[in-house]
Design a protein around this motif. Structure first.
Motif, short mmCIF file in Angstrom:
data_model
loop_
_atom_site.label_atom_id
_atom_site.label_comp_id
_atom_site.label_asym_id
_atom_site.label_seq_id
_atom_site.Cartn_x
_atom_site.Cartn_y
_atom_site.Cartn_z
N GLN A 514 0.85 -1.18 0.00
CA GLN A 514 0.00 0.00 0.00
C GLN A 514 0.89 1.24 0.00
N ALA A 515 0.30 2.35 -0.42
CA ALA A 515 1.06 3.61 -0.47
C ALA A 515 0.79 4.42 0.78
N ARG A 516 1.85 5.06 1.31
CA ARG A 516 1.64 5.94 2.47
C ARG A 516 2.72 7.03 2.50
N PRO A 517 2.40 8.15 3.15
CA PRO A 517 3.39 9.23 3.27
C PRO A 517 4.49 8.86 4.26
N GLN A 518 5.65 9.42 4.04
CA GLN A 518 6.79 9.17 4.92
C GLN A 518 7.11 10.45 5.67
N ILE A 519 6.46 10.63 6.82
CA ILE A 519 6.65 11.83 7.62
C ILE A 519 7.15 11.42 9.00
N THR A 520 8.20 12.05 9.45
CA THR A 520 8.78 11.73 10.76
C THR A 520 8.77 12.94 11.70
N GLN A 521 8.20 14.06 11.28
CA GLN A 521 8.19 15.24 12.14
C GLN A 521 6.89 16.02 11.94
N ASN A 522 6.61 16.92 12.89
CA ASN A 522 5.40 17.73 12.84
C ASN A 522 5.58 18.92 11.90
N ASN A 523 4.44 19.59 11.66
CA ASN A 523 4.42 20.83 10.88
C ASN A 523 5.00 20.64 9.48
N THR A 524 4.53 19.59 8.78
CA THR A 524 4.96 19.35 7.41
C THR A 524 3.87 18.56 6.69
#
Length: 920
Positions: A514-524
């Protein structure tokens, strides 16, 4: 993980398979046949053949001559395998079977027919032993060569060979002058020839169409037999993703004596596709207001309603429709030219109502319903059901329900155990679908964004795309470990991108990824952009997503726009953490319940299907774009408000009854199986699907795999009984094994090196082909259920001590002959004497001893001792215990087991020691 009791097979490695003559009744209008030792070698393996007992293959020019004496007649045209100038002839005199050795006597011999002057040779009709279908001599064979140059070295006429079209090394060789037997022999010779990869006869083969039922909605029941799906005219899902039902139906359609209890919200007993399969309690007289069978339920002629304590377990409220769909999947009447078919289209359904709409009757009522279904009623037990289906769950376990399930699984079916099947649950994940506004024709881009605020993170802190249907009706399933072609997973170089996630717990069910976003921090935020999609008409876009984020702050967003235009603002779709329960729910999680999860039309776990170590098996349950077609409550109260069938049923509620139907077919064929054996066989024959790793055959997401009833029903059961030296014994603790048909079985003893086969037979003899070669090994090929009884003769050392006894007591050094004479415990008795006496050769207290000794006033002495058959005894008198020259009081006394008693003559010598010596 629920244990799978692996069968400890009493089988050694296959060495050779040949056949003794045994008459076999052909299946599906095929001829009677027997094993005459026919066969051929192909690829280095022996391929056995049967031979028709009363059929021959002849040339059309010979039909008149061969049939003129009225001893032969051509087969009926619809049964005759017309092929060029060849025809089948059948004897007009029936075959007979002699009682001695079970050999079939043919009314006509092949030699007699061949001795007559003919324009072409009469040949036998060979039989495929597995299915009884004919294999006809064509006068051709096929060889595969390492090097085409090898062709000239073969013992054939090269001018009769031609390259098999589409290959570079396979040759079709014509041998028109060879008989069928000669062709088999030549094929075997060529198979062993240097430079030949393999050789085999080019048979004219009789084929058999798989059983196809006439129910008009059967083509829509992809879970039974799947030809693959088109979505809006475009290829969508693959063929073959099904439980292989036609293969099972070729073997078993269901026994009307096998009953499946459906504990649910009622069954519409008058439904045209269910009516004939509703169980009727023949011990109860309808409408007399009397409990005729004394089971505690008055007039329960076809089940019970535990919601209002009545004998009408049918849908009553507007929400009662689930049980009708479940019942149809189990045993809708098949081959009746209406509607659908169930997995077990001839088995019976016992309606038990425990729901009224969304209202559950309670734990005590369910406990009573389970015991009622299992026949464990009071004051008197009643017939009950063989299988219980429970397509519900989620409540907390109770002791009352636990004990009822345990009682049913332990004591139901007269102690064999009621088979209990439950759905694993539908709360494993939280995918949703979202429709955009209409997308105008043209070339468009589509973008998804996950955006986070500057503070808190909750849940998985991400979103996921399961799959997308574009306005041009193409589908993106994210079924590769890399981004799809022409997708941009990082259109904003200054922001995080998206990735393809390999996580079976989060997959949608149409693929592994499945596809998913790769975010490791806030405010982005992170954006992914689709390929450009060209559509020629106004259509919508559909996609399934999963959100797990801080509610009202972290969002999944979406936008679409024509190519070459400025993208509009994103539209927020969803945020928050939705409650999920990934693990198998109760009552499916109970150790005595077969827990069933769901798979989609792509053979992946349905996104909703709950999993974990309590899961046993999976079966189709929808969850993609294709639902399950089954019976529906008639009229507007059903899922389909305008008919008696639905194509939108889904969930593990659909998967469980499919497995219940499979269990019903299995018990129809093997009614003596225990509940545990049914469970183990369902699991052992499942397909390993999902593109995941199975450890010891098990995976937490798929259990032991996806149900395959075709494989399940084509297992042949062998009951093995083994006897050693005339004394009955079993070779291991499990005398029942299941094996695929036509698999060679070799029986051995526990100490296989120390026994010779004496004899064996099969009951019924027609279900197995047994060969007893000169070597001390015996093999059999099993075609159907059979009991094999074998006797073994122990190999012995020179004095007659069985080698297996010496080996059991570690008396093998330096060799059996020396060990037989050894006295390892120094009690004065050699190993062979200890074997005869039944004593332990390693225990000096376990020796041949005098059991009584009485000295009389007249100086005679009476002695008793344990004796062994076929032995002679001496009575010795010595002044000291180990005196070298004993006095022989008596000699060659024959044994009278279990005790010998002897009174000596008067002993005038001084007092001494009396000992007993034994000899062969």
């Amino acid at each position: 993980m629920k244990p799978l009791s692996h069968y400890k097979l009493l089988i050694a490695t296959l060495l050779l398979v040949l056949y003794a003559g045994t008459l076999v009744a052909g299946r599906n209008s095929t001829p009677e046949w027997q094993h005459d030792g026919d066969g051929y070698r192909a690829g280095g393996k022996w391929k056995p053949l049967g031979r028709a007992a009363n059929e021959w293959l002849a040339h059309t020019n010979d039909l008149h001559r061969l049939c003129r004496n009225n001893e032969l007649t051509p087969l009926a045209p619809e049964k005759n395998l017309v092929h060029g100038s060849l025809r089948l002839l059948q004897s007009t005199t029936p075959t007979t079977t002699t009682h001695q050795h079970g050999i079939t006597a043919r009314p006509l011999s092949l030699a007699t027919l061949r001795a007559q002057k003919t324009t072409a040779t009469v040949n036998p009709v060979f039989i495929n032993p597995r299915n009884g279908l004919r294999l006809l001599h064509s006068g051709r064979l096929i060889v595969a060569l390492d090097d085409p140059a090898t062709l000239t070295s073969l013992p054939i006429d090269p001018s009769q060979a031609r390259l098999l079209r589409g290959t570079t090394n396979q040759y079709l060789i014509s041998c028109p002058d060879l008989t069928a037997e000669e062709l088999l022999a030549l094929s075997s010779t060529l198979d062993a020839h240097p430079g030949v990869v393999w050789a085999e006869p080019d048979f004219i083969k009789e084929h058999q169409r798989h059983r196809s039922l006439n129910d008009p909605l059967l083509p829509d029941q992809w879970h039974l037999h799947n030809y693959g799906y088109l979505l809006n005219g475009l290829p969508y899902s693959p063929a073959g993703v099904d439980i292989n039902a036609p293969d099972a139906w070729d073997r078993e359609m269901g026994d009307t004596n096998i009953v499946v209890a459906v504990i649910d919200d009622g069954i519409e007993v008058g439904h045209p596709d269910l009516l004939k399969n509703i169980f009727f309690n023949s011990a109860e007289i309808p409408g007399n207001h009397t409990d005729d069978d004394n089971n505690g339920y008055i007039d329960d002629t076809y089940g019970w309603d535990f919601t209002d304590n009545t004998n009408t377990p049918e849908p009553k409220t507007s929400g009662d429709k689930h049980g009708v769909a479940v019942a149809g999947l189990i045993a809708a009447r098949g081959d009746n030219n209406i509607g659908v078919t169930g997995v077990a289209p001839r088995c019976r359904l016992l309606p038990i109502k425990i729901f009224a709409g969304d209202n559950f009757a309670g734990a005590s009522a369910l406990a009573e319903a389970i015991r009622y279904a299992a026949g464990l009623t009071t004051p008197m037990p009643w017939r009950g059901a063989d299988i219980i289906n429970m397509s519900f769950g989620g409540g907390a376990p109770t002791l009352a329900e636990d004990s009822a399930i345990t009682d049913a699984a332990t004591h139901g079916r007269n102690g064999k155990g009621t088979v209990i099947v439950g759905s694993s649950g539908n709360s494993a994940s939280d995918y949703y679908y979202y429709y955009t506004k209409a997308i105008p024709p043209g070339t468009n881009y589509f973008e998804w964004r996950y955006i986070k605020d500057a503070a808190i993170s909750l849940g998985d802190d991400t979103c996921r795309l399961g799959f997308v249907i574009f306005p041009d009706f193409t589908v993106e399933r994210f079924d590769q470990p890399t981004p799809p072609p022409d997708w941009d997973f990082k259109p904003d170089a200054n922001r995080p991108g998206w990735i393809i996630e390999d996580n079976p717990a989060k997959s949608f069910g149409l693929g592994r990824y499945q596809a998913r976003p790769q975010i490791t921090q806030n405010n982005t935020y992170a954006i992914c952009r689709s390929r450009p999609v060209v559509s020629t008409a106004t259509n919508s876009i559909t996609f399934f997503y999963w959100i797990s984020s801080e509610a009202n702050y972290d969002f999944i967003e979406f936008r679409s726009y024509p190519a070459g235009t400025t993208p509009p603002s994103f539209t927020s779709i969803d945020s928050g953490v939705y409650a999920t329960d990934p693990y198998v729910c109760y009552p499916a999680s109970h150790s005595n319940v077969i827990a069933v999860g769901a798979t989609t039309e792509f053979d992946y776990r349905s996104y909703f299907s709950q999993y974990g170590t309590d899961l046993d098996i999976v079966a189709p349950g929808a969850g993609g774009l294709v639902g399950i077609t089954t019976t529906d409550r008639s009229g507007s109260a059903g899922y389909n408000t305008s008919g008696a069938y639905t194509s939108d049923f889904n969930g593990t509620s659909a998967s469980a009854p499919i497995v219940s139907g499979a269990a019903a077919l299995l018990l129809s064929r093997h009614p003596d199986l225990s509940a545990t054996q049914v469970r183990d066989l369902l699991c052992a024959t499942a397909d390993k699907v999902g593109d995941v790793t199975y450890t010891d055959g098990y995976n937490d997401y798929y259990g032991y795999g996806r149900l395959n009833i075709g494989r399940l029903l084509w297992l042949a059961r062998v009951n093995t009984t083994v006897a050693f030296g005339g004394t009955h014994a079993t070779a291991n603790d499990l005398p029942i094994l299941f094996t695929p048909p036509a698999t060679a079985v070799q029986l051995t003893a526990t100490a296989a090196d120390y026994f010779d086969f004496n004899s064996w037979d099969a009951t019924p003899a027609t279900n197995a082909a047994i060969h007893q070669p000169t070597q001390p090994l015996t093999t059999a090929t099993i075609y159907d259920d059979t009991t094999i009884t074998a006797t073994f003769t122990p190999q012995t050392a020179p004095l007659g001590t069985p080698l297996y006894w010496l080996a059991t007591h570690d008396l093998t050094q330096p060799d059996f002959t020396t060990a037989e004479l050894s006295d390892t415990d120094h009690d004065g008795h050699a190993a062979w004497q200890e074997w005869q006496a039944g004593t332990n050769p390693h225990d000096p207290s376990s020796i041949l001893r005098i059991t009584s000794f009485k000295h009389h006033p007249d100086t005679t002495t009476t002695i008793s001792w344990h004796s062994v058959s076929n032995r002679l005894y001496d009575i010795l008198l010595t002044p000291t215990l180990n005196h070298p020259t004993p006095t022989i009081i008596a000699t060659n006394l024959p044994a009278t087991p279990p005790l010998n008693t002897y009174t000596t003559p008067p002993l005038t010598t001084p007092a001494g020691f009396i000992t007993i010596r034994t000899r062969p």
